[in-house]
Write an enzyme that holds these catalytic residues in place. Sequence first.
Site, PDB file in Angstrom:
ATOM      1  N   ASP A   1      -9.518  -3.482  -0.263  1.00 31.67           N
ATOM      2  CA  ASP A   1      -8.333  -4.149   0.273  1.00 31.67           C
ATOM      3  C   ASP A   1      -8.693  -4.995   1.483  1.00 31.67           C
ATOM      4  O   ASP A   1      -8.259  -6.156   1.593  1.00 31.67           O
ATOM      5  CB  ASP A   1      -7.292  -3.107   0.649  1.00 31.67           C
TER       6      ASP A   1
ATOM      7  N   ASP B   1      -3.288   1.006  -5.849  1.00 33.47           N
ATOM      8  CA  ASP B   1      -1.927   0.908  -5.327  1.00 33.47           C
ATOM      9  C   ASP B   1      -1.275  -0.439  -5.603  1.00 33.47           C
ATOM     10  O   ASP B   1      -0.053  -0.567  -5.573  1.00 33.47           O
ATOM     11  CB  ASP B   1      -1.915   1.199  -3.825  1.00 33.47           C
ATOM     12  N   HIS B   2      -2.078  -1.453  -5.868  1.00 34.33           N
ATOM     13  CA  HIS B   2      -1.588  -2.806  -6.144  1.00 34.33           C
ATOM     14  C   HIS B   2      -2.787  -3.685  -6.446  1.00 34.33           C
ATOM     15  O   HIS B   2      -3.942  -3.256  -6.328  1.00 34.33           O
ATOM     16  CB  HIS B   2      -0.804  -3.379  -4.952  1.00 34.33           C
TER      17      HIS B   2
ATOM     18  N   THR C   1       0.809  -1.219   0.000  1.00 39.05           N
ATOM     19  CA  THR C   1       0.000   0.000   0.000  1.00 39.05           C
ATOM     20  C   THR C   1       0.840   1.266   0.000  1.00 39.05           C
ATOM     21  O   THR C   1       0.595   2.193  -0.775  1.00 39.05           O
ATOM     22  CB  THR C   1      -0.939  -0.006   1.218  1.00 39.05           C
TER      23      THR C   1
END
Length: 553
Positions: free
Chosen positions: A292, A337-338, A79
Amino acid sequence: MRKLITALFAASVATAACAQPISPAASSGPPKLLVVISVDQLSADLWDEYGPHFTGGLARIASGATFRNGYQSHATTETCLGHSTILTGARPSRTGIVGNLWFDPNAPRADKDIYCAEDETVPGSSSSNYTVSPKHLRVPTLGDLMKQRSPASLNVAVAGKDRSAVMMGGHRPDQRWYWAGDKFASDLKSAAVPNSVATTNRVLAGVLAAATPPLQPTPFCRSKAQVFPLPRGGKPVGDGALGRTAGSTGGFRATPQFDGAVLALAAGLIQEMKLGGDSSPDILSIGLAATDYVGHSYGTGGQEMCLQLLELDREIGDFLAQLDRWDLDYAVVLTADHGGLDIPERLRAKGVADAAWVDLALTPPRLDEAVGARTGLNGRIVAFGGPSGDIFLDPALSATDRAKASDALLSIYRANPQVEAVYTKAEIARTAPPTGSPVNWSMLERVRASFDPERSGDLYVVLKPHIQPIADTSRYVSTHGSPWDYDRRVPMIFWRPGMATSPSDAVVETTDIMPTLAAWLGVPITPGSLDGHCLPSVATCPGVAAAPERGER
């Protein structure tokens, strides 16, 4: 769920929540308000899968310039690193953000673990009880540069995680708010708390005290409901409906309500601060973290994620409709972010034969034992690190013992069938920073993009694809952090009223967002200060290093 969003909007903004949105007119010139949204763990795989089912805000912004092959190109897809790339135009090797946590033997306290968004010099602090700070971010964000150029421009960040707000808001925010467990808090020592923050916190106190009923799955989400028992202490997952018991603040984060609260506060701050209301452009960065937490808690492929993403689509639609009611000249950028890796059981059911839980022999206690058996060294060997990523050796080891331990660890990692590669700090440091398309980078180049000589570990371990690096599933059942494309590849979308629809398979990087927005706003960039490039298919790029998109994936 939407009743909560409507109630929060009504409480935090002084306008009728039932008013009809207007149709925003096409705009020319720089937008007055730039809204940058990061959806934590929204992989490009999820975007591709759910895109046809979006009908609200995500569908709306997808009508702009949509890149399905955006890359968080570095290896350590966590993150803090991912958010540090979005509005700096820089990779982690330049931002200095090498992990959510790293190890510093010289830290001025007993706890040598360093949180990416803390000031560890504060007396009495620890990596879990810290003072939020941007001090570790070594580069400016777009908001910082905007304020240098025009002090009247406002830079505001609102997020579900403090590290998201810090890494996007940067060093000179006017307001920065993030979830602190049971309310929104700020690290900025301003004289007064905005009314919208106080109101949102008051409403949320009542929400948290009450239970949240389960969501009603659509037929599409019900088609994904399959229960999978989990090993290592985990509860079965796959058919949950994201309800929450009364008083469960931790459970609140893994529900769509969490994103709704962040968006409601963002809307309240827009109105209260009159963002986008004058000739100086403003920037609002929003970090949405529920996706997330849902991914970590249930995996990425079940009914739970389906419910979360469809609710997110509706919530972002409600947020944009509120901005339309105010007749703002705004633009939206959305990315992540991912990505994330699903649970091995579900992956195997889908035909991913190599999916597996990480070998417990790769956890630090077992590694300490294995190194001791080979070398005769006793006690702690691995001071910090998990089964993969940066591994820090105990600084108390003598130089001779460190060399023995390092050699033994290299041998152990290379012999393990779940390990793809292991590199020493010296190997990484000798590698030139990568250039060209991130699709073509070697594994060592991906690791180099995450490397900082002062903050990175003694070794870096890469697990093979589809190895879930979780040793204990009692808290989280899936995660991210690898150099593989399911963690690196994210959507990147630019939208503005009147913008032509342009879906693209071109390969781009999240570091390209900042210079592209700088070109939109006319913010000058110092040559050589960025890793990203202005995207000429989105913006006219005078004075900014322009490069064509890097070809199709």
